[in-house]
Design an enzyme around this catalytic site. Structure first.
Site, PDB file in Angstrom:
ATOM      1  N   GLY A  74     -11.317  19.445 -24.322  1.00  0.00           N
ATOM      2  CA  GLY A  74     -11.471  19.768 -25.733  1.00  0.00           C
ATOM      3  C   GLY A  74     -10.418  20.746 -26.216  1.00  0.00           C
ATOM      4  O   GLY A  74      -9.895  20.630 -27.333  1.00  0.00           O
ATOM      5  N   ASP A  75     -10.081  21.727 -25.376  1.00  0.00           N
ATOM      6  CA  ASP A  75      -9.030  22.691 -25.724  1.00  0.00           C
ATOM      7  C   ASP A  75      -7.693  21.977 -25.894  1.00  0.00           C
ATOM      8  O   ASP A  75      -6.897  22.317 -26.777  1.00  0.00           O
ATOM      9  CB  ASP A  75      -8.894  23.755 -24.629  1.00  0.00           C
TER      10      ASP A  75
END
Length: 304
Positions: free
Chosen positions: A249-250
């Protein structure tokens, strides 16, 4: 400049074990030590994608020294605020199942918080501020108000990648430029259960209507959604073997912001973000530029 802020960084000790036996001696020859924390992950990937970034937040002790040294070796500039405590160590065991043991974050004092506010106050409309990861409860309620004031006055583009009450509180005070909730986090924001992509789009549009400029909803293997006031996009994810979900997600955030900061094209940035998230998921560490570019063509975008 793209600045990231990680309130509770870590040194992540990651070990891969074929079979993990609880209560027994487990040996592994495959271990890694990485600087952890969502904002730090974002800075690492943004730099790997060829865009300059400065990683900030709070670090302390010998583990803080390790994080700073590691990032500088990767070409990531740093501007951390030092705390008297050692930065925490998180243990991640990769076996037939994933097991994690996370240490406590630092207790931030008034001087620490004031130093951060002063640094945020120096940012300008040319800058991005990415606040990522869990926000500690030790922060006074006035901090978010001061953050909002500085960002609004100086036209700083604020990106928020956190969850729970902190995200709701931030959104009540300031309307971020970009947020990236997953489906569960979107449900928490709108107070509704989401059963389909169509419903996710409806609620993402509600957030846009409330003043947020760009919303990406990550849906794991089902892809991702992008919503702004101008367009709605759905992306498929490339096919590949899931190796490591940490940082995916980062990396999506990193890919989107790294691309958007260059030319302001949302569709291109969305495609690049999805490719970046997938590239990280398919390996043991965060993605590199060549990994992302090999997957970009496999991300299929459809307009709604």
């Amino acid at each position: 400049m793209i600045y990231t802020c990680t309130f509770m960084p870590s040194v992540d000790y990651t070990t891969y074990i074929p079979t993990f036996e609880l209560g027994e001696l487990n040996r592994s020859n495959d271990v890694y030590y990485y600087p952890g924390g969502k904002g730090i992950n974002v800075s690492r990937v943004v730099k790997r994608l060829g865009v300059d970034t400065i990683a900030g937040g709070f670090i302390g002790g010998f583990t803080g020294d390790y994080i700073e040294s590691f990032l500088r070796d990767e070409g990531v500039k740093t501007d951390f605020i030092r705390t008297p405590e050692n930065t925490r160590i998180n243990v991640k065991i990769k076996s037939t199942e994933e097991t994690e043991l996370n240490g406590p974050g630092p207790d931030l004092n008034e001087q620490n918080i004031q130093s951060l506010i002063e640094r945020i106050g120096l940012l300008t409309e040319e800058d991005w501020l990415i606040i990522a990861g869990r926000i500690p409860t030790s922060l006074p309620s006035s901090f978010l108000t001061e953050l909002a004031t500085h960002c609004e006055q100086n036209k700083v583009k604020l990106v928020v990648d956190t969850s729970g009450p902190a995200l709701k509180q931030i959104m009540e005070i300031i309307k971020p430029f970009f947020i990236k909730p997953n489906v569960q986090e979107l449900e928490e924001l709108v107070g509704k259960t989401i059963h389909s992509k169509e419903e996710a789009i409806v609620y993402a549009k509600e957030l846009i209507g409330n003043g947020i400029q760009h919303v990406v909803v990550s849906m794991g293997g089902e892809g991702a959604l992008y919503v702004s006031s101008e367009e709605t996009l759905i992306a498929t994810v490339p096919k590949g073997k899931l190796v490591n979900s940490v940082g995916a997600g980062d990396s999506l955030v990193s890919g989107f912001i790294a691309s958007y900061s260059q030319d302001g094209c949302a569709e291109k940035a969305f495609r690049y973000g999805v490719a970046s998230g997938s590239a990280t998921a398919f390996q043991s560490d965060l993605c590199k530029k060549e990994d992302v570019e090999s997957l970009v063509s496999q991300v299929i975008i459809s307009k709604q």
